[in-house]
Scaffold this motif. Structure first.
Motif, PDB file in Angstrom:
ATOM      1  N   THR A 165       0.831  -1.202   0.000  1.00 58.02           N
ATOM      2  CA  THR A 165       0.000   0.000   0.000  1.00 58.02           C
ATOM      3  C   THR A 165       0.867   1.254   0.000  1.00 58.02           C
ATOM      4  N   HIS A 166       1.924   1.271   0.821  1.00 59.71           N
ATOM      5  CA  HIS A 166       2.833   2.421   0.849  1.00 59.71           C
ATOM      6  C   HIS A 166       3.454   2.644  -0.522  1.00 59.71           C
ATOM      7  N   GLN A 167       3.894   1.565  -1.144  1.00 60.40           N
ATOM      8  CA  GLN A 167       4.544   1.669  -2.450  1.00 60.40           C
ATOM      9  C   GLN A 167       3.566   2.149  -3.515  1.00 60.40           C
ATOM     10  N   MET A 168       2.329   1.656  -3.451  1.00 59.62           N
ATOM     11  CA  MET A 168       1.307   2.073  -4.411  1.00 59.62           C
ATOM     12  C   MET A 168       0.986   3.564  -4.227  1.00 59.62           C
ATOM     13  N   GLU A 169       0.840   4.001  -2.978  1.00 59.46           N
ATOM     14  CA  GLU A 169       0.551   5.409  -2.710  1.00 59.46           C
ATOM     15  C   GLU A 169       1.705   6.302  -3.165  1.00 59.46           C
ATOM     16  N   PHE A 170       2.930   5.855  -2.939  1.00 57.40           N
ATOM     17  CA  PHE A 170       4.098   6.615  -3.391  1.00 57.40           C
ATOM     18  C   PHE A 170       4.047   6.802  -4.906  1.00 57.40           C
ATOM     19  N   ARG A 171       3.805   5.723  -5.632  1.00 53.54           N
ATOM     20  CA  ARG A 171       3.741   5.815  -7.101  1.00 53.54           C
ATOM     21  C   ARG A 171       2.613   6.738  -7.542  1.00 53.54           C
ATOM     22  N   HIS A 172       1.460   6.627  -6.885  1.00 52.02           N
ATOM     23  CA  HIS A 172       0.314   7.464  -7.243  1.00 52.02           C
ATOM     24  C   HIS A 172       0.627   8.946  -7.013  1.00 52.02           C
ATOM     25  N   LEU A 173       1.188   9.270  -5.855  1.00 54.57           N
ATOM     26  CA  LEU A 173       1.528  10.667  -5.560  1.00 54.57           C
ATOM     27  C   LEU A 173       2.599  11.192  -6.513  1.00 54.57           C
ATOM     28  N   ALA A 174       3.619  10.392  -6.779  1.00 59.35           N
ATOM     29  CA  ALA A 174       4.681  10.819  -7.696  1.00 59.35           C
ATOM     30  C   ALA A 174       4.102  11.125  -9.076  1.00 59.35           C
ATOM     31  N   THR A 175       3.185  10.315  -9.533  1.00 53.95           N
ATOM     32  CA  THR A 175       2.554  10.542 -10.838  1.00 53.95           C
ATOM     33  C   THR A 175       1.695  11.797 -10.805  1.00 53.95           C
ATOM     34  N   SER A 176       0.883  11.951  -9.754  1.00 51.87           N
ATOM     35  CA  SER A 176      -0.016  13.111  -9.694  1.00 51.87           C
ATOM     36  C   SER A 176       0.748  14.426  -9.550  1.00 51.87           C
TER      37      SER A 176
END
Length: 113
Positions: free
Chosen positions: A83-94
């Motif tokens: 979940t942390h890794q997914m959120e990191f990727r999502h925030l980096a993209t946004s």
């Protein structure tokens, strides 16, 4: 015969890209005092806020970038989960810090346009 596309239309997916300045000269905001930050996190904070993408961020982005930094710290110290890794990727993209994010936001680096 189909109508020709108009790349200048405001609804065109082919409209021009916004060119981000290489050196925006904006100050790096202070890290939130919510917790103790590691030296690696301080360095990453500075790097993100000095990036060309940060030219389009304002003070309202501080909590979002700090949340991403928290996930970054967990990834670095090995305590992150999926979940942390997914959120990191999502925030980096946004925030436009990935190639996909840059494309979605219609941003390009100077010299890449």
């Amino acid at each position: 015969m189909p109508k020709m596309r108009n790349p200048n239309s405001p609804h065109s997916r082919y409209k021009g890209l916004e060119v981000l300045p290489t050196d925006h000269g904006l100050p790096v905001p202070e890290l939130p005092a919510a917790r103790q930050w590691t030296q690696a996190e301080h360095e990453q904070w500075r790097q993100w806020w000095e990036s060309p993408q940060a030219a389009r961020w304002d003070e309202s982005y501080v909590p979002t970038v700090a949340a991403m930094l928290t996930y970054f710290g967990k990834i670095l110290d090995g305590t992150s989960n999926a979940t942390h890794q997914m959120e990191f990727r999502h925030l980096a993209t946004s925030l436009g810090l990935t190639a996909d994010g840059m494309k979605r936001l219609g941003w390009a680096f100077e010299g890449d346009e």
